[in-house]
Design a protein around this motif. Sequence first.
Motif, short mmCIF file in Angstrom:
data_model
loop_
_atom_site.label_atom_id
_atom_site.label_comp_id
_atom_site.label_asym_id
_atom_site.label_seq_id
_atom_site.Cartn_x
_atom_site.Cartn_y
_atom_site.Cartn_z
N GLU A 217 32.67 18.26 -12.39
CA GLU A 217 32.83 16.94 -13.02
C GLU A 217 31.73 16.69 -14.05
N GLU A 220 32.71 18.51 -17.19
CA GLU A 220 33.79 17.81 -17.89
C GLU A 220 33.27 16.58 -18.63
N ARG A 221 32.17 15.98 -18.15
CA ARG A 221 31.56 14.85 -18.85
C ARG A 221 30.65 15.29 -19.98
#
Length: 448
Positions: A217, A220-221
């Motif tokens: 995550e 992905e950020r």
Amino acid sequence: MRKLAEKTRRTGRRTAPQSPKPTVHRRFDDGYAAGYQDGLQTGMAAYGTVYEGTSIVIPTYNQADYLRKCIDSIIDYTDLPYEIIVVDNGSTDGTAGYLASLKGRVRYRLLETNLGFAAAVNRGLMMAKGQTIALLNNDALVTEHWLENMLRCLHSDERIGMVGPVTNYIGGEQLVQTNYSSIPEMYAFARKHNTPDPVKWRETNRLTGFCLLFRRELWERTGYWDEGFANGNFEDDDYSVRIRMQGCSLMIAGDAFVHHYGSVTIKSFGKDYETINSRNEQYYIDKWRDPHGLVHRARAVGGSALYGQTDFYPRFTAVKGLGDTVFWLDGGERRPIDGDSGGLPVVQLTQIDIGRFPIGPAISAAEAEAAWRTDRVAAGMRGGVLTASPEGALYYVESGLRRFVASAEAAEAWKLSAKPMVQATHEQLSGLPEGLPVIAPGRCGQRL
């Protein structure tokens, strides 16, 4: 029958009846094609799926012996679910043959030429399936409980962005004193050292890229590594700054020891090393200027909020991904531009960055260009203006906010220098609330 028997005795064999070979071949071909298509569809359906494990990404270049030792250490000392992904930067020392000999124990990509460390990392990230991702140098040896202890640190707080271990050979806070003189002694040292102990965890401002662990995550950020850094050095500093700006912390897992032979690949460049290092250092300075000041600005504006890298991108600009569609960034959306957008400078972004903006309603090319060309510094305006303070500091005024521009490199990367420049007074700027700083997007080829 007599003639057939006589012929059989003479030749020692019976004449076999004619078999329908073409039919058999057709059945095989049809079955093979059907099986291939079924496997292809299954693979495509599972392409975006991830699993509860760790993808260990190893970039490598002409260090087959070190790579073998590294992979052997992972196999011997990693008990949790994992996959190994090797990206080879055009090695000529037999690395390809070694990887093929592993017969499916690792996934790998062979590049034709050396595209650099960051480019190899990015291709590994594209291939990764794990919920967590570890980046590991080819000249590292992992040890007993290395992954468990690092994962325990990572998952102890959602605000922890990235974790690194301690080691014997590094510059910075991750260096620890060791007392071994051989690899067997090293493993004995690590076995005693790697006793789980949260007291040994500590926050830092910088993690070195020889061994890093982070959640999928977070990637992905944050997006891909910046391929503007060629062949090694300062890419990890760059990624550390980007993570800290989002409000996340960097942690050293002091209870996880990983042996590091130390800069084996970069040293192989010989006299070119200094040139490469100086170039990357200058690129880092040009991109960030004052990285710690930018982190302070971002946290002063955002407080305890967590952000993604695209929150630091300017709005009211034209962008595109891998496709032909040009989008207008307007607020939190990307709006397809309807008509000829040739009058607008367009910034290339990665698909992972583009994907963070939901698609909004289309906007005409004329309307987008009018917003781009505006030179008004006014609260509530539907456009963006590049302005400078009396001291020369750059700001992007956007929707009634003043956003500090990290560097001239950031302004150039976003084509903001092509906008009408407006000089602003201290009173004009101080009358606007401060928004998040504007940073340059990273460079990425986006090709496997």
